[in-house]
Design a protein around this motif. Structure first.
Motif, PDB file in Angstrom:
ATOM      1  N   UNK A 154     -12.432 -37.929   5.581  1.00  0.00           N
ATOM      2  CA  UNK A 154     -13.425 -37.110   4.880  1.00  0.00           C
ATOM      3  C   UNK A 154     -14.096 -36.130   5.837  1.00  0.00           C
ATOM      4  N   UNK A 155     -14.490 -36.626   6.998  1.00  0.00           N
ATOM      5  CA  UNK A 155     -15.123 -35.750   7.989  1.00  0.00           C
ATOM      6  C   UNK A 155     -14.129 -34.745   8.563  1.00  0.00           C
ATOM      7  N   UNK A 156     -12.890 -35.183   8.797  1.00  0.00           N
ATOM      8  CA  UNK A 156     -11.893 -34.306   9.404  1.00  0.00           C
ATOM      9  C   UNK A 156     -11.505 -33.157   8.473  1.00  0.00           C
ATOM     10  N   UNK A 157     -11.274 -33.475   7.203  1.00  0.00           N
ATOM     11  CA  UNK A 157     -10.899 -32.427   6.253  1.00  0.00           C
ATOM     12  C   UNK A 157     -12.037 -31.444   6.051  1.00  0.00           C
ATOM     13  N   UNK A 158     -13.273 -31.949   5.948  1.00  0.00           N
ATOM     14  CA  UNK A 158     -14.415 -31.058   5.780  1.00  0.00           C
ATOM     15  C   UNK A 158     -14.613 -30.146   6.981  1.00  0.00           C
ATOM     16  N   UNK A 159     -14.489 -30.696   8.173  1.00  0.00           N
ATOM     17  CA  UNK A 159     -14.638 -29.860   9.375  1.00  0.00           C
ATOM     18  C   UNK A 159     -13.517 -28.835   9.485  1.00  0.00           C
TER      19      UNK A 159
ATOM     20  N   UNK B 244     -17.443 -31.166  -5.150  1.00  0.00           N
ATOM     21  CA  UNK B 244     -16.652 -31.085  -3.926  1.00  0.00           C
ATOM     22  C   UNK B 244     -16.418 -32.465  -3.329  1.00  0.00           C
ATOM     23  N   UNK B 245     -17.472 -33.286  -3.296  1.00  0.00           N
ATOM     24  CA  UNK B 245     -17.311 -34.640  -2.768  1.00  0.00           C
ATOM     25  C   UNK B 245     -16.366 -35.481  -3.614  1.00  0.00           C
TER      26      UNK B 245
ATOM     27  N   UNK C 169     -22.816 -27.337   0.653  1.00  0.00           N
ATOM     28  CA  UNK C 169     -22.530 -28.444  -0.266  1.00  0.00           C
ATOM     29  C   UNK C 169     -21.806 -29.577   0.462  1.00  0.00           C
ATOM     30  N   UNK C 170     -20.880 -29.219   1.337  1.00  0.00           N
ATOM     31  CA  UNK C 170     -20.170 -30.259   2.095  1.00  0.00           C
ATOM     32  C   UNK C 170     -21.134 -30.994   3.029  1.00  0.00           C
ATOM     33  N   UNK C 171     -21.968 -30.255   3.734  1.00  0.00           N
ATOM     34  CA  UNK C 171     -22.926 -30.897   4.626  1.00  0.00           C
ATOM     35  C   UNK C 171     -23.893 -31.777   3.845  1.00  0.00           C
ATOM     36  N   UNK C 172     -24.283 -31.323   2.647  1.00  0.00           N
ATOM     37  CA  UNK C 172     -25.181 -32.139   1.824  1.00  0.00           C
ATOM     38  C   UNK C 172     -24.503 -33.447   1.409  1.00  0.00           C
TER      39      UNK C 172
END
Length: 393
Positions: free
Chosen positions: A175-180, A142-143, A244-247
């Motif tokens: 990266x943070x914006x898309x994940x959130x 995912x990353x 997984x995203x938070x990790x």
């Protein structure tokens, strides 16, 4: 990590815990006292309306209801009515198994049988490491996918001649914006629609779930009116991707902190070296102003002086010697002082050293033969001069 840094971090965490405890106490304790007062008033009204029921019997009934609710029973469902929803149907059991291996553990449904608890022990010991491996692989994929997509955006920014430092900041924010957007905001609106929660309740459930806290006061799919059978398995897959995203985010933050710590350590090393150089310069200047240093005390001088060199014949120049670095006399003296049983070896080594360093062998005059020509001459200890023509051997 140094002990001082560890103690400072421990003190910071304890201070954070105490401050959090004070805030939660100030916010939640009045609500708890209000609920307790309302429960007491409800009991008094029930006893007045039903004088045939004693206070003790009512207390036992309330306790049984609380235990049933803790076991997953629904107070709105009658035992005689046919209801398709159960706390242990396939979808709910799948979500419960997922909360075990993800270590969330909502607690709204708990195991009541000894066989179930025994199976849960072995199931968790095997499932938690297995899920950790899966989580690492999914987080890596995912990353990588998110970074690959953000890399194309970075290339566009670089074509626009945006500074690289600003591009790095923008890529981290993207990266943070898309994940959130994918794993926090979108599920929030989905839960608001599916569970009839408010936006605050939905985002509270999302954050509590993805941080693996899992209080259990809000659980997706626990409403008996929910008839979509694949809803709870889909919730578990969202939990997998969100964890997984938070990790990956936590790994990125850890790498950034490691780089910052390494740079800080390198800068501190440079400052320390500059300070040491400045101190040495100041010390040298002070020493030069104070004058020549005093001779060493008597106890630090060699106990055995080097043997005297034999005098050279007059008229013959001393042969040239190869330059060598003289050894300080403190080393053999220290060894002689430290090891008294090796004084003889020290004398031998010192005499050989002195003869090699500064003493040349006596020169034999020209035309005079040695008394014993048949015997092989001894090898001179000092550096020999080049052999001259016409000198007999």
């Amino acid at each position: 990590m140094r002990s001082t840094t560890l103690l400072a971090l421990l003190a910071l965490v304890l201070l954070y815990l105490v401050s959090g405890a004070l805030v939660f106490q100030a916010l939640e304790q009045p609500q708890e006292q209000q609920a307790q007062r309302e429960l007491g008033e409800a009991r008094e009204r029930f006893l007045k309306a039903h004088p045939c029921v004693s206070n003790q019997e009512l207390g036992l009934f309330i306790q049984e209801v609380a235990d049933a609710l803790g076991g997953g029973a629904n107070p709105e469902t009658n035992s005689t009515s046919n209801s398709s929803h159960s706390a242990w149907d396939l979808g709910s059991a799948f979500l419960f198994s997922g909360t075990i291996i993800t270590t969330i553990g909502y607690g709204n449904v708990a195991l009541r049988t000894d066989a179930g608890r025994l199976f849960c022990i072995f199931y968790a010991l095997v499932g938690i490491p297995l899920f950790g491996i899966l989580l690492a692989g999914v987080g890596d994929r995912l990353g990588s996918s998110l970074r690959r997509g953000i890399g194309h955006i970075e290339a566009i920014f670089l074509k626009w001649h945006v500074p690289p430092e600003l591009v790095r900041v923008l890529s981290a924010m993207l990266f943070l914006l898309i994940g959130c957007l994918l794993f926090v905001l979108t599920p929030t609106f989905v839960f608001c629609y599916m569970e009839n929660w408010s936006k605050l309740e939905a985002i509270y459930f999302v954050i509590v779930t993805l941080t693996t806290v899992g209080f259990g006061d809000y659980v997706a799919g626990a409403d008996p009116k929910q008839d979509f059978p694949a809803y709870q398995p889909l919730v578990w897959f969202w939990i997998l991707l969100g964890l997984a995203y938070f990790a990956s985010v936590l790994t990125t933050i850890g790498n950034w902190l490691r780089v910052v710590s390494r740079r800080t350590r390198a800068e501190m090393g440079g400052l320390t070296a500059q300070a040491a150089s400045w101190t040495g310069t100041v010390t040298a200047r002070v020493t030069q102003r104070a004058g020549p240093t005093a001779p060493p005390p008597e106890k630090e001088r060699p106990l055995l002086p080097p043997p005297p060199c034999p005098e050279q014949p007059v008229g013959r120049p001393r042969p040239p010697t190869s330059p060598e670095k003289p050894e300080p006399p403190s080393s053999p003296t220290a060894s002689a002082l430290d090891y008294p049983s090796e004084n003889l070896a020290f004398i031998d080594e010192s005499s050989d050293t002195q003869s090699e360093r500064g003493c040349a062998l006596p020169h034999v005059p020209r035309g005079r033969r040695r008394p014993n020509p048949s015997r092989k001459p001894a090898r001179p200890r000092g550096p020999g001069r080049p052999r001259e023509k016409g000198v007999p051997v």
